[in-house]
Design a protein around this motif. Structure first.
Motif, PDB file in Angstrom:
ATOM      1  N   ARG A 160       0.830  -1.111  -0.052  1.00 26.30           N
ATOM      2  CA  ARG A 160       0.086  -0.081  -0.165  1.00 26.30           C
ATOM      3  C   ARG A 160       0.833   1.478  -0.070  1.00 26.30           C
ATOM      4  O   ARG A 160       1.901   1.379   0.599  1.00 26.30           O
ATOM      5  CB  ARG A 160      -1.053   0.014   1.222  1.00 26.30           C
ATOM      6  N   VAL A 161       0.406   2.334  -0.858  1.00 33.06           N
ATOM      7  CA  VAL A 161       1.192   3.561  -0.906  1.00 33.06           C
ATOM      8  C   VAL A 161      -0.017   4.669  -0.516  1.00 33.06           C
ATOM      9  O   VAL A 161      -0.994   4.668  -1.330  1.00 33.06           O
ATOM     10  CB  VAL A 161       1.764   3.814  -2.168  1.00 33.06           C
ATOM     11  N   GLU A 162       0.320   5.630   0.453  1.00 31.12           N
ATOM     12  CA  GLU A 162      -0.668   6.793   0.583  1.00 31.12           C
ATOM     13  C   GLU A 162       0.020   7.852   0.125  1.00 31.12           C
ATOM     14  O   GLU A 162       1.416   8.075   0.022  1.00 31.12           O
ATOM     15  CB  GLU A 162      -0.939   6.766   1.927  1.00 31.12           C
ATOM     16  N   PHE A 163      -0.957   8.759  -0.254  1.00 29.43           N
ATOM     17  CA  PHE A 163      -0.468  10.187  -0.964  1.00 29.43           C
ATOM     18  C   PHE A 163      -0.490  11.113   0.081  1.00 29.43           C
ATOM     19  O   PHE A 163      -1.753  11.683   0.507  1.00 29.43           O
ATOM     20  CB  PHE A 163      -0.880  10.603  -2.161  1.00 29.43           C
ATOM     21  N   LEU A 164       0.560  11.685   0.934  1.00 32.17           N
ATOM     22  CA  LEU A 164       0.485  12.752   1.954  1.00 32.17           C
ATOM     23  C   LEU A 164       0.763  14.068   1.347  1.00 32.17           C
ATOM     24  O   LEU A 164       1.690  14.086   0.798  1.00 32.17           O
ATOM     25  CB  LEU A 164       1.452  12.233   3.212  1.00 32.17           C
ATOM     26  N   GLN A 165      -0.040  14.832   1.615  1.00 32.23           N
ATOM     27  CA  GLN A 165       0.138  16.343   0.954  1.00 32.23           C
ATOM     28  C   GLN A 165       0.550  17.044   2.209  1.00 32.23           C
ATOM     29  O   GLN A 165       0.089  16.994   3.269  1.00 32.23           O
ATOM     30  CB  GLN A 165      -1.046  16.937   0.240  1.00 32.23           C
ATOM     31  N   MET A 166       1.657  17.757   1.871  1.00 32.67           N
ATOM     32  CA  MET A 166       2.586  18.884   2.750  1.00 32.67           C
ATOM     33  C   MET A 166       1.918  20.073   2.426  1.00 32.67           C
ATOM     34  O   MET A 166       1.782  20.450   1.371  1.00 32.67           O
ATOM     35  CB  MET A 166       4.078  18.623   2.346  1.00 32.67           C
ATOM     36  N   VAL A 167       1.620  20.660   3.587  1.00 33.15           N
ATOM     37  CA  VAL A 167       1.108  22.026   3.325  1.00 33.15           C
ATOM     38  C   VAL A 167       1.646  23.188   4.168  1.00 33.15           C
ATOM     39  O   VAL A 167       1.861  22.903   5.497  1.00 33.15           O
ATOM     40  CB  VAL A 167      -0.549  21.988   4.043  1.00 33.15           C
ATOM     41  N   GLY A 168       1.911  24.109   3.682  1.00 32.56           N
ATOM     42  CA  GLY A 168       2.669  25.226   4.495  1.00 32.56           C
ATOM     43  C   GLY A 168       1.557  26.160   5.477  1.00 32.56           C
ATOM     44  O   GLY A 168       0.831  26.462   5.032  1.00 32.56           O
ATOM     45  N   ILE A 169       2.021  26.184   6.658  1.00 32.84           N
ATOM     46  CA  ILE A 169       1.112  26.964   7.634  1.00 32.84           C
ATOM     47  C   ILE A 169       1.819  27.775   8.459  1.00 32.84           C
ATOM     48  O   ILE A 169       3.095  27.869   8.463  1.00 32.84           O
ATOM     49  CB  ILE A 169       0.387  25.878   8.504  1.00 32.84           C
ATOM     50  N   THR A 170       1.198  28.787   9.109  1.00 30.20           N
ATOM     51  CA  THR A 170       1.693  29.704  10.060  1.00 30.20           C
ATOM     52  C   THR A 170       1.816  29.366  11.379  1.00 30.20           C
ATOM     53  O   THR A 170       1.443  28.223  11.780  1.00 30.20           O
ATOM     54  CB  THR A 170       0.796  31.080  10.014  1.00 30.20           C
ATOM     55  N   ALA A 171       2.641  29.831  12.101  1.00 29.00           N
ATOM     56  CA  ALA A 171       2.799  29.498  13.694  1.00 29.00           C
ATOM     57  C   ALA A 171       1.541  29.382  14.408  1.00 29.00           C
ATOM     58  O   ALA A 171       1.294  28.530  14.978  1.00 29.00           O
ATOM     59  CB  ALA A 171       3.755  30.475  14.161  1.00 29.00           C
ATOM     60  N   GLU A 172       0.622  30.513  14.159  1.00 24.66           N
ATOM     61  CA  GLU A 172      -0.591  30.273  14.925  1.00 24.66           C
ATOM     62  C   GLU A 172      -1.405  29.412  14.398  1.00 24.66           C
ATOM     63  O   GLU A 172      -2.310  28.593  15.248  1.00 24.66           O
ATOM     64  CB  GLU A 172      -1.251  31.754  14.906  1.00 24.66           C
ATOM     65  N   GLU A 173      -1.284  28.930  13.213  1.00 27.93           N
ATOM     66  CA  GLU A 173      -2.203  27.751  12.796  1.00 27.93           C
ATOM     67  C   GLU A 173      -1.750  26.569  13.183  1.00 27.93           C
ATOM     68  O   GLU A 173      -2.603  25.765  13.456  1.00 27.93           O
ATOM     69  CB  GLU A 173      -2.251  27.862  11.126  1.00 27.93           C
ATOM     70  N   LEU A 174      -0.257  26.444  13.248  1.00 30.11           N
ATOM     71  CA  LEU A 174       0.265  25.050  13.948  1.00 30.11           C
ATOM     72  C   LEU A 174      -0.208  25.207  15.301  1.00 30.11           C
ATOM     73  O   LEU A 174      -0.817  23.879  15.624  1.00 30.11           O
ATOM     74  CB  LEU A 174       1.847  25.458  14.028  1.00 30.11           C
ATOM     75  N   GLU A 175      -0.269  26.235  16.191  1.00 30.26           N
ATOM     76  CA  GLU A 175      -0.889  26.112  17.545  1.00 30.26           C
ATOM     77  C   GLU A 175      -2.197  25.640  17.497  1.00 30.26           C
ATOM     78  O   GLU A 175      -2.547  24.871  18.453  1.00 30.26           O
ATOM     79  CB  GLU A 175      -0.840  27.467  18.237  1.00 30.26           C
ATOM     80  N   ALA A 176      -3.061  26.234  16.598  1.00 29.14           N
ATOM     81  CA  ALA A 176      -4.520  25.686  16.652  1.00 29.14           C
ATOM     82  C   ALA A 176      -4.397  24.333  16.116  1.00 29.14           C
ATOM     83  O   ALA A 176      -5.446  23.493  16.821  1.00 29.14           O
ATOM     84  CB  ALA A 176      -5.285  26.325  15.518  1.00 29.14           C
ATOM     85  N   MET A 177      -3.586  23.834  15.263  1.00 34.88           N
ATOM     86  CA  MET A 177      -3.735  22.429  14.882  1.00 34.88           C
ATOM     87  C   MET A 177      -3.399  21.357  16.162  1.00 34.88           C
ATOM     88  O   MET A 177      -4.096  20.556  16.471  1.00 34.88           O
ATOM     89  CB  MET A 177      -3.153  22.133  13.691  1.00 34.88           C
ATOM     90  N   MET A 178      -2.480  21.802  16.763  1.00 38.39           N
ATOM     91  CA  MET A 178      -1.770  21.064  18.109  1.00 38.39           C
ATOM     92  C   MET A 178      -3.050  21.081  19.086  1.00 38.39           C
ATOM     93  O   MET A 178      -3.289  20.039  19.721  1.00 38.39           O
ATOM     94  CB  MET A 178      -0.722  21.976  18.695  1.00 38.39           C
ATOM     95  N   THR A 179      -3.770  22.165  19.324  1.00 41.95           N
ATOM     96  CA  THR A 179      -4.740  22.267  20.387  1.00 41.95           C
ATOM     97  C   THR A 179      -5.999  21.818  19.926  1.00 41.95           C
ATOM     98  O   THR A 179      -6.723  21.697  20.747  1.00 41.95           O
ATOM     99  CB  THR A 179      -5.036  23.590  20.950  1.00 41.95           C
ATOM    100  N   TRP A 180      -6.362  21.735  18.785  1.00 41.74           N
ATOM    101  CA  TRP A 180      -7.338  20.927  18.218  1.00 41.74           C
ATOM    102  C   TRP A 180      -7.106  19.605  17.285  1.00 41.74           C
ATOM    103  O   TRP A 180      -7.030  18.611  18.056  1.00 41.74           O
ATOM    104  CB  TRP A 180      -8.156  21.976  17.350  1.00 41.74           C
TER     105      TRP A 180
END
Length: 353
Positions: A160-180
């Motif tokens: 199996r091979v999955e296609f993972l997309q890499m997405v550029g994000i901001t520091a506060e978006e990173l924090e939002a993703m971590m906390t949600w």
């Protein structure tokens, strides 16, 4: 054995790209010297396709995280690391060649995986500690990983091979993703960030009231998916009995992560699930418990906190050097130490705390 059979993994990837782009001939960038022979680029190659919708962008796909030729690993289910990376980057009018920095970024991701053995998966995120394009005037300083919206996982003869997309994000978006939740955040943002296209010129999505509200509601409803957080600095000293009285246990963390930990306490412990802080030398598991207590295990330290202690700790964790005690957990002292942010050459570029 024919060349087509030998490249069964490679052919399977190209078949998926042909499904999207027909007979378009992509820009392809092959490694000059194979990694196995001492080359610096782990990936065999990277292709860039010209996509036109919803607006012009480059659609990169890697060749090399999975097994491109003969089956070599002993895992029959997955091919190699089990994924290939994709990356969508906004394309300027008249741009004939994809930016070299994007190719280098994908190879850098491969160097990390090949050297550490740590793999990416949908929902992961990574702090780049600076612009994802070195020297660029951009707010995008981190990366998120999610399923490519147009490339479902495939089953190849090698697994199996999955296609993972890499997405550029901001520091506060990173924090939002971590906390949600990384994928939930990207899903909530799809109207303003279609196909998760990276655009170095964009502003933070959290400037939009609708995204702010989606994150607030999501954290309240779901808590946080981040069960483990890597921190730059982490220390623990158990409580000690002294002649003039007992000395409390001491938990030390870096100033940089203090605000994120504060938010994660609410999204994890107050939802009844633990949060593990980890560094190169230590793991500390913060757990919701009916009483405050610490246990030192051979492999990690467990700190149990009541809801009252969690709420107090949440309000006191600030990105500022110092120390404090908790009235709700008097046997625990928290130390906050300065965090020194360094560039790739090891020079200190920012001090937090």
């Amino acid at each position: 054995m024919s060349e087509e059979v030998e490249a069964i993994g490679w052919d399977a990837i190209e078949e998926q790209m042909t499904r999207l782009y027909g007979e378009q001939k992509p820009k392809h960038y092959a490694a000059m010297l194979p990694y196995s022979l001492g080359g610096n680029d782990p990936l065999n190659g990277i292709s860039a396709y010209e996509a036109e919708r919803p607006y012009p962008h480059w659609h990169f796909v890697t060749f090399g995280f999975s097994e491109l030729f003969e089956k070599e690993s002993e895992d029959p289910e997955y091919s190699g690391y089990g994924f290939e990376l994709t990356f969508r980057l906004a394309r300027s009018p008249g741009e004939q060649e994809p930016p070299a920095w994007a190719i280098n970024l994908l190879q850098n991701m491969a160097r990390y995986v090949f050297s550490s053995g740590n793999v990416f998966a949908s929902g992961h995120h990574l702090d780049a500690n600076g612009p994802i394009c070195l020297g660029a005037d951009t707010q995008l300083t981190a990366l998120a990983f999610t399923d490519d919206p147009e490339l479902p996982a495939i089953d190849t003869p090698n697994g199996r091979v999955e296609f993972l997309q890499m997405v550029g994000i901001t520091a506060e978006e990173l924090e939002a993703m971590m906390t949600w939740n990384t994928n939930a955040f990207l899903q909530a943002s799809q109207d303003v960030l279609p196909l998760h296209i990276t655009d170095l010129a964009r502003d933070s999505l959290l400037r939009l009231p609708a995204i702010q509200e989606a994150v607030r509601q999501g954290i309240t409803r779901d808590g946080s998916k981040t069960g483990m957080l890597y921190v730059d600095e982490l220390g623990y000293e158990p409580a000690k009995n002294r002649l003039l009285g007992a000395a409390p246990a001491v938990l030390t963390i870096g100033a940089r992560q203090a605000p994120v930990i504060a938010k994660l306490l609410r999204g994890r412990l107050l939802k009844g699930v633990p949060l593990t802080l980890t560094s190169r030398q230590l793991q500390v598991m913060l757990e919701p418990r009916p009483q405050n207590e610490s246990v030192v295990n051979p492999e990690f330290v467990s700190i149990g906190l009541t809801d009252e202690a969690v709420l107090e700790l949440e309000t006191k964790l600030q990105p500022k050097e110092g120390e404090f005690r908790l009235s709700a957990a008097k046997d625990l002292k928290i130390q906050i130490r300065k965090t020194y942010i360094k560039d790739q050459e090891g020079n200190v570029v920012e001090v937090i705390g």
